[in-house]
Each structure stands twice: as structure tokens, then as C-alpha cells.
Design a protein around this motif. Structure first.
Motif, PDB file in Angstrom:
ATOM      1  N   ARG A 161      -8.668 -10.201   2.099  1.00  0.00           N
ATOM      2  CA  ARG A 161      -6.979 -10.759   2.686  1.00  0.00           C
ATOM      3  C   ARG A 161      -7.232 -12.362   2.520  1.00  0.00           C
ATOM      4  NH1 ARG A 161      -3.330  -7.075   7.079  1.00  0.00           N
ATOM      5  NH2 ARG A 161      -3.586  -4.863   5.765  1.00  0.00           N
TER       6      ARG A 161
ATOM      7  N   SER B  27      -7.107 -12.923  -1.062  1.00  0.00           N
ATOM      8  CA  SER B  27      -5.886 -13.207  -1.686  1.00  0.00           C
ATOM      9  C   SER B  27      -4.866 -14.199  -1.163  1.00  0.00           C
ATOM     10  CB  SER B  27      -4.954 -11.701  -1.181  1.00  0.00           C
ATOM     11  OG  SER B  27      -5.403 -10.727  -1.675  1.00  0.00           O
ATOM     12  N   GLU B  28      -4.900 -15.324  -0.349  1.00  0.00           N
ATOM     13  CA  GLU B  28      -4.422 -16.013   0.442  1.00  0.00           C
ATOM     14  C   GLU B  28      -4.854 -17.705  -0.603  1.00  0.00           C
ATOM     15  OE1 GLU B  28      -4.589 -16.322   4.300  1.00  0.00           O
ATOM     16  OE2 GLU B  28      -3.404 -14.968   4.830  1.00  0.00           O
TER      17      GLU B  28
ATOM     18  N   VAL C  70      -5.473 -12.158  10.799  1.00  0.00           N
ATOM     19  CA  VAL C  70      -5.370 -11.110   9.184  1.00  0.00           C
ATOM     20  C   VAL C  70      -5.155 -10.598   8.775  1.00  0.00           C
ATOM     21  CG1 VAL C  70      -6.764 -14.087   7.938  1.00  0.00           C
ATOM     22  CG2 VAL C  70      -7.694 -11.907   8.687  1.00  0.00           C
TER      23      VAL C  70
ATOM     24  N   PRO D 114      -1.642  -7.974  12.052  1.00  0.00           N
ATOM     25  CA  PRO D 114      -0.724  -7.540  11.367  1.00  0.00           C
ATOM     26  C   PRO D 114      -0.365  -6.353  11.057  1.00  0.00           C
ATOM     27  CG  PRO D 114      -1.502  -9.874   9.548  1.00  0.00           C
ATOM     28  CD  PRO D 114      -1.851  -8.944  11.983  1.00  0.00           C
ATOM     29  N   GLU D 115      -1.232  -5.792  11.584  1.00  0.00           N
ATOM     30  CA  GLU D 115      -0.727  -4.411  11.371  1.00  0.00           C
ATOM     31  C   GLU D 115      -1.193  -3.650  13.086  1.00  0.00           C
ATOM     32  OE1 GLU D 115      -1.133  -3.112   8.747  1.00  0.00           O
ATOM     33  OE2 GLU D 115      -1.696  -5.101   7.546  1.00  0.00           O
TER      34      GLU D 115
ATOM     35  N   SER E 178      -2.813   0.888   6.129  1.00  0.00           N
ATOM     36  CA  SER E 178      -2.333  -0.728   5.460  1.00  0.00           C
ATOM     37  C   SER E 178      -3.038  -0.520   3.819  1.00  0.00           C
ATOM     38  CB  SER E 178      -2.944  -1.752   5.825  1.00  0.00           C
ATOM     39  OG  SER E 178      -4.541  -2.095   6.391  1.00  0.00           O
TER      40      SER E 178
ATOM     41  N   ASN F  10      -1.241  -3.009   1.837  1.00  0.00           N
ATOM     42  CA  ASN F  10      -0.447  -4.270   2.275  1.00  0.00           C
ATOM     43  C   ASN F  10      -1.744  -5.964   2.374  1.00  0.00           C
ATOM     44  OD1 ASN F  10       0.920  -2.666   3.327  1.00  0.00           O
ATOM     45  ND2 ASN F  10       0.016  -2.707   5.309  1.00  0.00           N
ATOM     46  N   ARG F  11      -1.290  -6.455   1.960  1.00  0.00           N
ATOM     47  CA  ARG F  11      -1.895  -8.146   2.204  1.00  0.00           C
ATOM     48  C   ARG F  11      -3.571  -8.699   1.311  1.00  0.00           C
ATOM     49  NH1 ARG F  11      -0.125 -11.435   6.642  1.00  0.00           N
ATOM     50  NH2 ARG F  11       1.765 -10.200   7.636  1.00  0.00           N
ATOM     51  N   VAL F  12      -2.927  -7.992   0.062  1.00  0.00           N
ATOM     52  CA  VAL F  12      -3.827  -8.366  -0.857  1.00  0.00           C
ATOM     53  C   VAL F  12      -3.825  -8.188  -2.215  1.00  0.00           C
ATOM     54  CG1 VAL F  12      -6.318  -6.681  -1.467  1.00  0.00           C
ATOM     55  CG2 VAL F  12      -6.150  -7.179   0.749  1.00  0.00           C
ATOM     56  N   SER F  13      -4.416  -8.965  -2.665  1.00  0.00           N
ATOM     57  CA  SER F  13      -3.818  -9.447  -3.957  1.00  0.00           C
ATOM     58  C   SER F  13      -3.793  -7.893  -4.878  1.00  0.00           C
ATOM     59  CB  SER F  13      -4.016 -10.329  -5.054  1.00  0.00           C
ATOM     60  OG  SER F  13      -5.010  -9.628  -5.455  1.00  0.00           O
TER      61      SER F  13
END
Length: 363
Positions: A96, A99-100, A189, A193-194, A249, A254-257
Motif C-alpha cells: 500500500r 502504491s502511494e 494504511v 481504512p479497513e 480487502s 483495495n488500495r494496491v495498484s
């Protein structure tokens, strides 16, 4: 401690039929488990177990059985020690962040962390997060296995060898680079979020009355240790419900490219030959299996299974799911005999039979 095909995490019969490898629970399976699990706890001298089942990418059933400690019944709020199934979660946190754009799988960690034991070894400059997450650091599992000193047993990236030390190394790197404690990074992260409200890699105020106590046969209880420093390799306190949210998730991507998610579930070094040599059921080994990034991957003929097991002295844990069927299972026990019940539950719920054949305890 772990059993995957490392033997770390393993599984499957290549000639199996679809009906053998992929099962769907009957409508009454969860009511049946309500009756069976207390009997299994008694049969195998296990104090307690928590179960959360995932179907079609959603949590469909969750229940906790037995005792948290000698005098306290376990509840849905009981915090189990995850053991090594903390590692896939640590990998997810890293991905995560990657990915950011805050970290990179293939950057040298030496700029931000250099363990004094290997500071004079040029190979330390080669170490990357990818080596850690694919278990190719060159380290033994723990430095106590090399005289209490961290050292390379082979060059990074040339061979797979399961290593908790690698995850400690990654955590040090992340803390130094991002200038935050790892547990705070995890909260920001992943946990928040989850909505994983129970999860923590370190001891928190209020844990004392919620932690499951380790249990050994013949009524031997041990006070749980309070983890003060996050390792990333274990030490995670969590409920099965919150761990299952993490699995969901992933199933929801979710939230990973997309590119990193693809890399996460790409086998790095095929462990088929190792599986054949190490397994008590060698015919169960699929032709392709091995670590991706944090998870162990089993490419069976009719189903891809992704999983990890965990074991400390008296904790046994299992997290497993299939991206094909969107089915998953998280089970945690506070008994040293816990594997016996983990895999009975997995079988009853319909987890891949071949995975179970390789991972379940020997007779």
C-alpha cells in the motif's frame, strides 16, 4: 514457526477432480460446526478457537469457542496472537505504501537501515524489500540459529529461505525511512481504512483482559507476553474477524495498484522439487508453488490457493483464500494442539482438500 511449503506453506493433488479440490459447504455446515467444534476442543485438549469464514468475497460466519484463559470464556473480542500470519499483513502494508509512491520494492534498504552485524558485508547493500517479502534475504529464520548474530548464508535473491529476521529488517527500514513507528504506519494504511479496530503489532492499554493465554496439554497455562516492539514477522494481536477484513480487502483489490497486486501473486521461485522432497504427500504438490510477496501461492490444477500458517509455542493460526472462488478462512487457536482443529474446520468449510492434505498435522 511455520509449515508452509517452506516447508513453509504447501499443498494439492494434480490429478484431483474438480469435486475434490473445490468444495462448497452445505447449508447446514455452520450449525454443524457449532456442535462439532466444542467436541474437537475436548478431544484434542485445546482451550479455544476463533473462526471466521468468507464466501463470495464476504464474511458470512464468525464465532469463538472455548476459553480465553483458565477462568475466562473466549468471546468475539478475544485477541489471539497471530504468529506468522502477521507476515502477509506486513507485506500488504508495504505494498500500500509502494502504491502511494512512498517506498519501492527494489530499492536498497541500506540507506535507511544497516544492521550492525552485517555492516561490513557488501551484500547488505543488495538487500531490498522484495528480497524480504519473497524470503530471499539469505538470512536464517532467526539469528539465534547463527550464534546470535545476523549473517548471510547465501547471496540475496539467489535462493528461498524462510526468514523472520528479514521482516524485522524491513520494519527497521520502514520506521527509519518514514520516521514513524511501524504500528502507527499499519494503522494509517491498513487498520483504520479497513476498520480493523482490534489489530495491533504491539501491546496496547486494555489488552490485559482480552488476550488469549497460550495453553499446553494437561492444563498448563502461560501468561501471554506483552510485545513492546513491532517485528512485522509476528507479535500481531487481532481477532479473526479483523484478519478476515484484511483478506476481504485483498479480494476486493483495495488500495494496491494493479501492477503490484499482480506481482504480489506471482511465484518468485518455484518450490515444486522442494515440495516433492519434503511433503508426506508428494503427489499433492502442484507443479507451480512458492512465495509471491508475503503469501505462499499454490497453483493447483483447478484452483489457485493463497495461504499462510502460523505457529508459536502454543498458538496455531491459519489464513487461506482462493481468488478463483472468493472463499476464505481465518482460524486462530491458543493451544499447542491447535493444528488438529484448524484443519478439521478448514475441511468442513470446504477449503481445498489438497492444501489440507499437505498442511494438516502428521498422525
Amino acid at each position: 514457526m511455520k509449515r508452509f511449503f517452506l516447508l513453509l506453506i504447501p499443498l494439492s493433488i494434480i490429478s484431483c477432480t474438480q469435486s475434490r479440490s473445490i468444495q462448497k459447504p452445505t447449508k447446514n455446515i455452520y450449525s454443524e460446526l457449532n456442535d462439532k467444534i466444542p467436541k474437537w476442543l475436548k478431544e484434542y485438549d485445546i482451550p479455544g478457537v476463533s473462526v471466521t469464514s468468507i464466501e463470495e468475497g464476504k464474511i458470512v460466519w464468525s464465532k469463538t469457542f472455548g476459553m480465553q484463559n483458565e477462568n475466562t470464556k473466549a468471546t468475539d473480542s478475544t485477541l489471539y496472537l497471530s504468529a506468522s500470519i502477521a507476515k502477509p499483513m506486513t507485506a500488504e502494508i508495504f505494498l500500500r505504501l509502494a502504491s502511494e509512491g512512498k517506498v519501492n520494492l527494489d530499492e536498497s534498504m541500506a540507506k535507511y537501515w544497516l544492521d550492525p552485524d552485517i555492516a561490513e558485508d557488501d551484500r547488505a547493500k543488495l538487500l531490498t524489500p522484495r528480497h524480504v517479502l519473497t524470503h530471499q534475504t539469505g538470512f536464517k529464520n532467526w539469528r539465534r540459529m547463527t550464534g546470535g548474530k545476523l549473517q548471510f548464508e547465501w547471496n540475496p535473491g539467489t535462493k528461498m529461505g524462510y526468514s523472520g529476521e528479514g521482516f524485522l529488517y524491513l520494519v527497521k527500514y520502514l520506521e527509519n525511512k518514514l520516521k514513524k513507528p511501524f504500528n502507527q504506519i499499519a494503522k494509517e494504511v491498513l487498520f483504520i481504512p479497513e476498520e480493523m479496530h482490534s489489530a495491533s503489532y504491539v501491546y496496547q492499554d486494555g489488552f490485559d483482559n482480552k488476550m488469549a493465554w497460550p495453553y499446553f496439554p494437561n492444563s498448563v497455562w502461560q501468561e501471554p507476553r506483552k510485545v513492546e516492539n513491532a517485528s512485522g514477522a509476528g507479535g500481531l494481536r487481532i481477532t479473526t474477524q479483523d484478519y478476515a477484513k484484511f483478506v476481504v480487502s485483498i479480494l476486493n483489490n483495495n488500495r494496491v495498484s494493479s501492477q503490484l497486486r499482480k506481482e504480489q501473486f506471482t511465484i518468485s521461485l518455484n518450490q515444486f522439487e522442494h515440495c516433492r522432497k519434503s511433503s508426506t504427500t508428494p503427489d499433492a504438490c502442484p507443479k507451480n508453488l512458492g512465495f509471491g510477496l508475503g503469501w505462499y501461492i499454490y497453483d493447483f490444477k483447478n484452483e489457485r490457493v493463497i495461504g499462510h500458517t502460523g505457529a508459536n509455542a502454543a498458538e496455531r493460526t491459519l489464513a487461506v483464500f482462493s481468488p478463483d472462488t472468493k472463499k476464505g478462512l481465518v482460524v486462530m487457536s491458543n493451544g499447542s494442539n491447535g493444528n488438529h482443529i484448524l484443519f478439521k474446520i478448514a475441511d468442513a468449510i470446504g477449503i481445498n482438500k489438497n492444501f489440507i492434505d499437505i498442511e494438516k498435522p502428521k498422525k
